[in-house]
Design an enzyme around this catalytic site. Structure first.
Site, PDB file in Angstrom:
ATOM      1  N   SER A 481       0.843  -1.187   0.000  1.00  0.00           N
ATOM      2  CA  SER A 481       0.000   0.000   0.000  1.00  0.00           C
ATOM      3  C   SER A 481       0.889   1.253   0.000  1.00  0.00           C
ATOM      4  O   SER A 481       1.684   1.435  -0.915  1.00  0.00           O
ATOM      5  CB  SER A 481      -0.966  -0.037   1.177  1.00  0.00           C
ATOM      6  OG  SER A 481      -2.001   0.886   1.024  1.00  0.00           O
ATOM      7  N   ASP A 562      -8.530  -5.108  -6.012  1.00  0.00           N
ATOM      8  CA  ASP A 562      -8.146  -3.998  -5.145  1.00  0.00           C
ATOM      9  C   ASP A 562      -8.558  -2.706  -5.827  1.00  0.00           C
ATOM     10  O   ASP A 562      -7.908  -2.264  -6.768  1.00  0.00           O
ATOM     11  CB  ASP A 562      -6.635  -4.018  -4.906  1.00  0.00           C
ATOM     12  CG  ASP A 562      -6.177  -2.930  -3.948  1.00  0.00           C
ATOM     13  OD1 ASP A 562      -7.025  -2.140  -3.493  1.00  0.00           O
ATOM     14  OD2 ASP A 562      -4.967  -2.867  -3.668  1.00  0.00           O
ATOM     15  N   HIS A 594      -7.231  -5.790  -1.498  1.00  0.00           N
ATOM     16  CA  HIS A 594      -6.004  -5.147  -1.008  1.00  0.00           C
ATOM     17  C   HIS A 594      -5.171  -6.119  -0.190  1.00  0.00           C
ATOM     18  O   HIS A 594      -3.978  -5.921  -0.019  1.00  0.00           O
ATOM     19  CB  HIS A 594      -6.385  -3.920  -0.174  1.00  0.00           C
ATOM     20  CG  HIS A 594      -5.311  -2.884  -0.068  1.00  0.00           C
ATOM     21  ND1 HIS A 594      -4.668  -2.346  -1.161  1.00  0.00           N
ATOM     22  CD2 HIS A 594      -4.754  -2.274   1.012  1.00  0.00           C
ATOM     23  CE1 HIS A 594      -3.777  -1.452  -0.768  1.00  0.00           C
ATOM     24  NE2 HIS A 594      -3.800  -1.389   0.547  1.00  0.00           N
TER      25      HIS A 594
END
Length: 617
Positions: A481, A562, A594
């Site tokens: 991320s 995601d 994610h």
């Protein structure tokens, strides 16, 4: 004789230690995942759930148990019985609260044109087209008040395109309290303004209790005297703002943690209704706190200490709290916390036998001076049986969020103990932007993604590189991320420090990220707004700016579902690495969001991760 006994004792100890094995991905994915649910009505037992991956079936089935708090005696119960205890039944036993997905807007072709039942098309006219890992099909989660005798139902938010996320009864059952964001479309995706509403059972009227409070308002809960508490963030559009506890008392909304420089995770009223217990991040940890909300000047007191995370408060009984606890070497288990002695005691021990055969990593917390003369806490995780006379390959761990804590969490993917068990030292700095160090430290990452946070990363790895046991020729950087963004950014500025990189679902191109992601309030706040407004972030902190300087092998991991950091980010990065001629691989999951949640995908992720490090580091 005494010497012989001592020798035998030492030999037995050495033999026992030798039997312990380093943690492996296979062992990690066999651990039971413990979740406390609730205390029974008599407060003598705890209901909890254990979810254990089944690698062959590629599932994570759950079993439910009850455990006596005093004796520790545990027995399995049915899922139906556990669900009964979780039902939201009104205090008088007449009503139940349930949720239902209701078709409000015609978006799918089959709903717009019934004669096209096999069409897969969606037609959107606003920005609320997808969220997290799901496309909007026109259905919204509404709250239903069901009469248990007659079956009659009252649908709150009927015909409205709003989603109820939390709900409860007040103490006497006269009101239903729920949380929703009363906005839609572009406004929904650019706002954090959720509110707490009260539905009056007698009049049918709805009141917005948090009207005028423009950030997140969540976690409504009543004490036994019908006083409402909830958590609230002040800043509109800032999802990682300081989270305070408010109470509604004598008609006034009172912020009882406003003078405390911390942020609340979750809370629970005491049984007597006079105190609120809560969990919050501290430097490198997550601890228990208490506050007396009705004091003239409420003061926050920290209750627990130690290298651990208290992640959840299940309930209170007879002077103890039942909580969930983790540390970097152990997955979550339930513990009791004695409010008088301040001591923790194990309650469940689901993974005890497994851990008895696993060698632990040494965890060290050290403070280092940053380039702007601040003190930064850095977690260092050493391989089991660490030998300071050897040299070890070392990984810089880059945290996501960008405002998620680096503390004593236990992940089934980014597991520090597992990385260390494969022979790597792990360096996990609490760089700028992480909670637990005051609100300013937490806020400093916004608008400065590629600035001080990157200097903090480099400070952390450079400080550890001074140690004789760190192999400076075998340094790697890994993260997901914002941590993946960090890897992409560091790849262009690291000046030969690192020998390999791994980025999972990382932000690669800030401009295209703005056009692809869904919760625009996040990127509006953290980057300053749209790219066409020429904000500093797009000019100075976009990883694509320095791609021409990439010179190091990189593994790129990207998941197709995601929608927070969409697949285009990973594909762009992989294309760049391939065109540049770098050794690179793309690990792609078409059915993950994610995170990586399926057991066999998780195992593939771990094996690919460590095989890459073996080949490149």
């Amino acid at each position: 004789m005494k010497h012989i006994f001592s020798f035998l004792t030492l030999s037995l100890f050495t033999f026992t230690m030798a039997q312990k094995q380093n943690l492996t991905p296979e062992t990690l994915w066999k651990l039971g995942r413990v979740q406390g649910i609730t205390l029974t009505e008599n407060q003598k037992n705890v209901i909890y759930k254990v979810s254990t991956p089944n690698m062959e079936e590629n599932t994570i089935p759950s079993k439910y148990y009850t455990i006596e708090i005093n004796s520790g005696k545990s027995s399995e119960i049915s899922k139906d019985f556990a669900n009964e205890l979780e039902r939201k039944i009104s205090p008088n036993g007449e009503y139940e609260l349930v949720t239902k997905d209701v078709l409000v807007e015609k978006i799918e072709a089959k709903n717009i044109y019934p004669d096209l039942p096999k069409s897969s098309g969606y037609l959107f006219s606003d920005l609320q087209h997808r969220h997290w890992d799901t496309w909007n099909n026109g259905e919204f989660t509404h709250l239903i008040i069901r009469n248990l005798k007659t079956g009659e139902e009252i649908e709150l938010l009927k015909d409205k395109p709003y989603i109820v996320t939390e709900y409860t009864w007040n103490a006497d059952g006269s009101q239903v309290i729920y949380v929703t964001k009363e906005n839609y479309g572009t406004e929904y995706m650019t706002s954090t303004n959720s509110d707490v509403f009260a539905y009056d059972m007698k009049s049918g009227k709805i009141e917005n209790i948090t009207k005028g409070m423009l950030g997140y308002d969540t976690q409504p809960a009543f004490n036994k005297d019908n006083v409402l508490a909830w958590t609230s963030m002040e800043t509109p559009g800032y999802e990682a703002d300081k989270n305070d506890i408010f109470i509604l008392y004598k008609g006034k909304k009172i912020n009882i943690t406003k003078d405390w420089d911390g942020t609340v995770n979750s809370f629970k009223w005491s049984n007597d209704g006079k105190k609120i217990y809560f969990t919050a991040p501290t430097p490198g940890e997550e601890q228990l706190f208490v506050v007396s909300p009705f004091d003239k000047t409420p003061k926050v007191e920290q209750l627990s200490k130690g290298m651990h995370n208290i992640t959840n408060i299940v309930g209170e009984t007879n002077g103890i709290l039942v909580v969930s606890k983790t540390d970097m070497n152990h997955a979550a288990e339930l513990f009791t916390f004695d409010l008088k002695s301040k001591k923790l005691k194990p309650l469940t021990q689901v993974n005890k036998d497994t851990y008895a055969n696993v060698a632990e990593s040494k965890i060290e917390q050290r403070w280092v001076k940053t380039t702007d003369n601040k003190q930064m806490l850095v977690n260092v995780i050493y391989p089991p049986n660490f030998d300071k006379n050897k040299k070890y390959p070392t990984l810089l761990y880059c945290q996501g969020g960008p405002q998620s804590p680096v503390n004593q969490f236990y992940s089934f993917r980014w597991n520090f103990a597992l990385m260390a068990a494969q022979g790597y030292i792990v360096v996990a700095p609490n760089r700028r932007g992480l909670p637990g160090f005051g609100t300013k430290w937490n806020a400093d990452i916004s608008g400065d993604w590629g600035g001080q946070a990157m200097r903090d990363y480099l400070t952390a790895i450079d400080e550890l590189a001074k140690e004789p046991y760190v192999d400076n020729n075998r340094l790697g950087a890994v993260g997901a991320s914002y941590g993946g963004y960090s890897v992409y950014y560091l790849a262009g500025i690291h000046e030969k420090r690192f020998k390999t990189f791994i980025a999972h679902c990382g932000v690669f191109n800030l401009e295209s990220m703005y056009g692809e992601t869904e919760e625009l309030f996040f990127i509006n706040h953290d980057l300053g707004g749209p790219y066409w407004e020429n904000h500093k972030s797009y000019k100075e902190f976009n990883p694509i700016t320095n791609v021409k300087k990439w010179d190091t092998p990189i593994l790129i991991i990207q998941n197709d579902k995601d929608y927070r950091v969409p697949i285009g980010q990973g594909l762009q990065a992989y294309t760049a690495a391939q065109v540049l001629g770098l050794k690179s691989e793309l690990l792609y999951f078409p059915d993950e969001n994610h995170w990586v949640t399926q057991p066999q995908n998780g195992m593939f992720w771990q094996r690919t991760f460590f095989k890459w490090l073996e080949d490149t580091l």
